[in-house]
Design an enzyme around this catalytic site. Structure first.
Site, mmCIF file in Angstrom:
data_model
loop_
_atom_site.group_PDB
_atom_site.id
_atom_site.type_symbol
_atom_site.label_atom_id
_atom_site.label_comp_id
_atom_site.label_asym_id
_atom_site.label_seq_id
_atom_site.Cartn_x
_atom_site.Cartn_y
_atom_site.Cartn_z
ATOM 1 N N ASP A 76 -50.925 27.153 -14.562
ATOM 2 C CA ASP A 76 -49.764 27.191 -15.450
ATOM 3 C C ASP A 76 -48.556 27.501 -14.587
ATOM 4 O O ASP A 76 -48.436 28.594 -14.045
ATOM 5 C CB ASP A 76 -49.973 28.276 -16.515
ATOM 6 C CG ASP A 76 -48.890 28.242 -17.585
ATOM 7 O OD1 ASP A 76 -47.779 27.723 -17.308
ATOM 8 O OD2 ASP A 76 -49.146 28.740 -18.687
ATOM 9 N N ARG A 105 -45.351 27.479 -15.486
ATOM 10 C CA ARG A 105 -44.127 27.812 -16.209
ATOM 11 C C ARG A 105 -43.548 29.144 -15.748
ATOM 12 O O ARG A 105 -44.266 30.118 -15.561
ATOM 13 C CB ARG A 105 -44.394 27.862 -17.715
ATOM 14 C CG ARG A 105 -44.572 26.484 -18.290
ATOM 15 C CD ARG A 105 -44.970 26.547 -19.726
ATOM 16 N NE ARG A 105 -46.284 27.153 -19.897
ATOM 17 C CZ ARG A 105 -46.894 27.251 -21.057
ATOM 18 N NH1 ARG A 105 -46.315 26.829 -22.160
ATOM 19 N NH2 ARG A 105 -48.094 27.789 -21.133
#
Ligand SMILES: [Zn+2]
Length: 226
Positions: free
Chosen positions: A143, A145
């Protein structure tokens, strides 16, 4: 110790009436910014009492309900059944409009890896990998982000304390480190479909998301969906 970042400022704010495919309608005050860390065009949607043109001057006293939503072209716009992004953003707009707050629409397609790479990952998932394994096979983190821009937007809006509409513990942890107090965490609903059950079960298992996904069906769903 909060991480530091350069402040962003509000550029433009404008009222946009919204109507979704199911007929639900509300009004948003849409904000643009300058100085965001990654230079992308992230936008904030002020909803409910924060949709008023003078809301930033009036400062509604109640804790704003905030959801950072990562852009998903296939799910948000085209109703892809491979994820739950479309129903998530639809639910978030209505709940934030009721409570008062902001939807932060973050241009972080495919957990930050981009649209083409997300579609490459879907292709790998069709070959048997789960959503996290596929990202790693493509040379990306599970991930990628980063919520610095979300914190910058909240700071620019003058919001230091929020109720966070999210099942993702990483969002709350990152925002806290970035100087935004998450005074309350509000879970989102689970939007199951036959095609996204495996994806949601993987999110719950690998990403520590607080999702109530029936685990007994996880193995069969992984096979059926991917
Ligand atoms: Zn999606």
């Amino acid at each position: 110790m909060p991480r530091t970042f350069t402040p962003a400022t509000i550029c433009t704010q404008v009222t946009v009436p919204l109507r979704f495919a199911d007929g639900y309608a509300t009004t948003a005050r849409v904000f643009t910014f300058s100085g965001l860390a990654d230079r992308r065009e992230h936008v904030a949607f002020g909803l409910g009492r924060w949709a008023a043109a003078d809301a930033l001057d009036d400062r509604p006293g109640q804790l704003p309900l905030v959801r950072p939503h990562s852009e998903c072209l296939t799910g948000d716009v085209f109703g892809s059944q491979r994820c739950d992004c479309g129903p998530q953003v639809r639910e978030a707009v209505e709940r934030i409009a009721e409570a008062g707050g902001f939807l932060l629409y973050l241009r972080q397609e495919g957990r930050g890896i981009g649209l083409y790479a997300k579609l490459d990952a879907y292709s790998l998932q069709d070959a048997g990998l789960d959503t996290y394994e596929a990202n790693i096979a493509l040379g990306h983190a599970e991930d990628e982000r980063d919520y610095t821009v979300a914190a910058q937007m909240l700071h620019a809006l003058g919001l230091r304390r929020v109720a966070l509409l999210s099942n993702n513990p990483d969002k709350a942890a990152q925002l806290s480190r970035l100087g935004v107090t998450v005074a309350e965490r509000v879970p989102t609903r689970v939007h199951l479909s036959p095609a996204n059950l495996g994806y949601l079960a993987t999110k719950a298992r690998r990403g520590a998301h607080t999702l109530d996904v029936p685990l007994a069906t996880e193995a069969s769903a992984d096979q059926a969906a991917w």
